[in-house]
Design an enzyme around this catalytic site. Sequence first.
Site, PDB file in Angstrom:
ATOM      1  N   ASN A 172       0.812  -1.267  -0.093  1.00  0.00           N
ATOM      2  CA  ASN A 172      -0.067   0.064  -0.061  1.00  0.00           C
ATOM      3  C   ASN A 172       0.849   1.341   0.083  1.00  0.00           C
ATOM      4  O   ASN A 172       1.818   1.440   0.716  1.00  0.00           O
ATOM      5  CB  ASN A 172      -1.043   0.064   1.375  1.00  0.00           C
ATOM      6  CG  ASN A 172      -1.713   1.507   1.376  1.00  0.00           C
ATOM      7  OD1 ASN A 172      -2.636   1.444   0.607  1.00  0.00           O
ATOM      8  ND2 ASN A 172      -1.346   2.130   2.190  1.00  0.00           N
ATOM      9  N   GLU A 173       0.612   2.178  -0.836  1.00  0.00           N
ATOM     10  CA  GLU A 173       1.216   3.648  -0.864  1.00  0.00           C
ATOM     11  C   GLU A 173       2.501   3.564  -0.643  1.00  0.00           C
ATOM     12  O   GLU A 173       3.511   4.241   0.416  1.00  0.00           O
ATOM     13  CB  GLU A 173       0.431   4.564  -0.105  1.00  0.00           C
ATOM     14  CG  GLU A 173      -0.945   4.703  -0.486  1.00  0.00           C
ATOM     15  CD  GLU A 173      -1.585   6.007   0.395  1.00  0.00           C
ATOM     16  OE1 GLU A 173      -1.044   6.210   1.480  1.00  0.00           O
ATOM     17  OE2 GLU A 173      -2.763   6.349  -0.175  1.00  0.00           O
ATOM     18  N   GLU A 292      -8.701   3.744  -3.750  1.00  0.00           N
ATOM     19  CA  GLU A 292      -8.870   4.643  -2.478  1.00  0.00           C
ATOM     20  C   GLU A 292      -9.588   5.937  -3.057  1.00  0.00           C
ATOM     21  O   GLU A 292      -8.671   6.560  -3.954  1.00  0.00           O
ATOM     22  CB  GLU A 292      -7.662   4.830  -1.530  1.00  0.00           C
ATOM     23  CG  GLU A 292      -7.297   3.806  -0.706  1.00  0.00           C
ATOM     24  CD  GLU A 292      -6.258   3.993   0.505  1.00  0.00           C
ATOM     25  OE1 GLU A 292      -6.237   5.003   0.921  1.00  0.00           O
ATOM     26  OE2 GLU A 292      -5.480   3.201   0.706  1.00  0.00           O
TER      27      GLU A 292
END
Length: 501
Positions: A172-173, A292
């Site tokens: 994630n990110e 997201e």
Amino acid sequence: MTSARIVIDRSAVVAPINRRIFGSFVEHLGRCVYDGIYEPGHPTANEDGFRLDVVELVKELGSSTIRYPGGNFVSGYRWEDSVGPREQRPVRRDLAWHALESNQVGLDEFARWCKLTNSELMMAVNLGTRGIEAALDVLEYANHPSGTALSDLRIANGTEEPHNIRMWCLGNEMDGPWQTGYMTPEDYGKIAARTAQAMKAADKDLELVACGSSSSSMPTFGDWERIVLETAYEHVDYISCHAYYQERKGDLDSYLASSLNMEYFIQTVVATADHVKHKLHSDKTINLSFDEWNIWYLDEHQASDEVNEEWRFAPRQLEDVYSVADAVVLGNLMITLLKNHDRVASASLAQLVNVIAPIMTEPGGEAWRQTTFFPFSVTSRLARGEVLRPRIDVGTYQTAVYGSAPLVDAVATADSESGASAVFLVNRSQTESIEVSIDVTELNATSIGEAVSLHDDDVYAKNTLQDQNRVGLKSLDGATLEDGVLTVTLPPVSWSALALA
Ligand code: AHR
């Protein structure tokens, strides 16, 4: 009155609707899981401790795929802690949100919750503090039928059938300095490629998402996507996009045009992915997982002390209360996702309950709909068949951030099988009602089945614990359909939907 003209061309098909465009996101963050979807003492709780009043609202919202368990949380996640007898599960520190994690809800329980809500589980693996081995282990535990150490452990833990999770996020990110174990694009490209290669050796049909930039304002945006894809292109299937919007400094005009930024973001990532495709002479096309997106008053949260030095279980974090204007922007972002559905294959509203969420709960008390619940649930329910890109002829207004912005945005959907179609519209003007005439001749529609709108004299009106039904859908009065022309008047700062039969 200002007017606009829209023509719907039945052949201007963007893409068939994949329900994954209506996904959402449950992270172990704040009260999303604990005191959100899970509250064992609640009067509506089932044997797993899941609140059934929340389950009903999730079903009404119509979210499809649910991304889990993070977010930033996943970069410290030890999936093994979350399975097996609950009383033996360890309490861990979650460094991402500076909170304590009890692990009382884990992979098997969450998979059961997804079944209850008719959702598809989309899992993220930890590439922050862990790597290939842990990714392979959780894959074996979740998806292998039986006869191996980890699949048999799942069975011993009470889950006979494999969870059969198809879509997996590779971390994630990973570009964000706030991320536990954040990396350079070169390093992330390598770990993403190697993890994907190994996961596909176990199951070649998995759908894997490489991390794109955590926002289009990151200094490495564009380069990050290019470098990661140059390394991982043949091993992954999607590149992720994340975007959050908020009204800044009272500039509602710019805020109402936020979807222009989302459009730019999508086009830039598509161009970058296609650039790499051509550079590598690949036959494969990488699509986008917009996993997201939402409204998030991030500046205010960063200035607050809600993430502080204390180690607490399920603290109240990121509990934004949304206004009518927020819901209009969210409805417009959904229109933008649909208009780009040829390349945005999947999307996740971040998040689902309590944490920047359409659904709110109180411990021991009620669950209610935020303003943003309405455009999401109506779009998810009415959008069927194929997405059509309409031709919109409308005036513009000036914004400080995006320059000139069209006053109206819209998208249509049509389902050949049932003959049903729908039009979704926003009016971004703060002052003007806009009369829109929509040529729907090619939809062969004869009647208006439903015409609803979200607007209010007070664009900052909200649903709160004390006043849970202050804002709701209103019927869009005065809509007519004559000789193939649908005529509607859109109130200022409004989101509307019309279903045609
Ligand atoms: O959705 C809240 C947070 O936003 C997620 O944990 C993270 O991925 C993003 O920065």
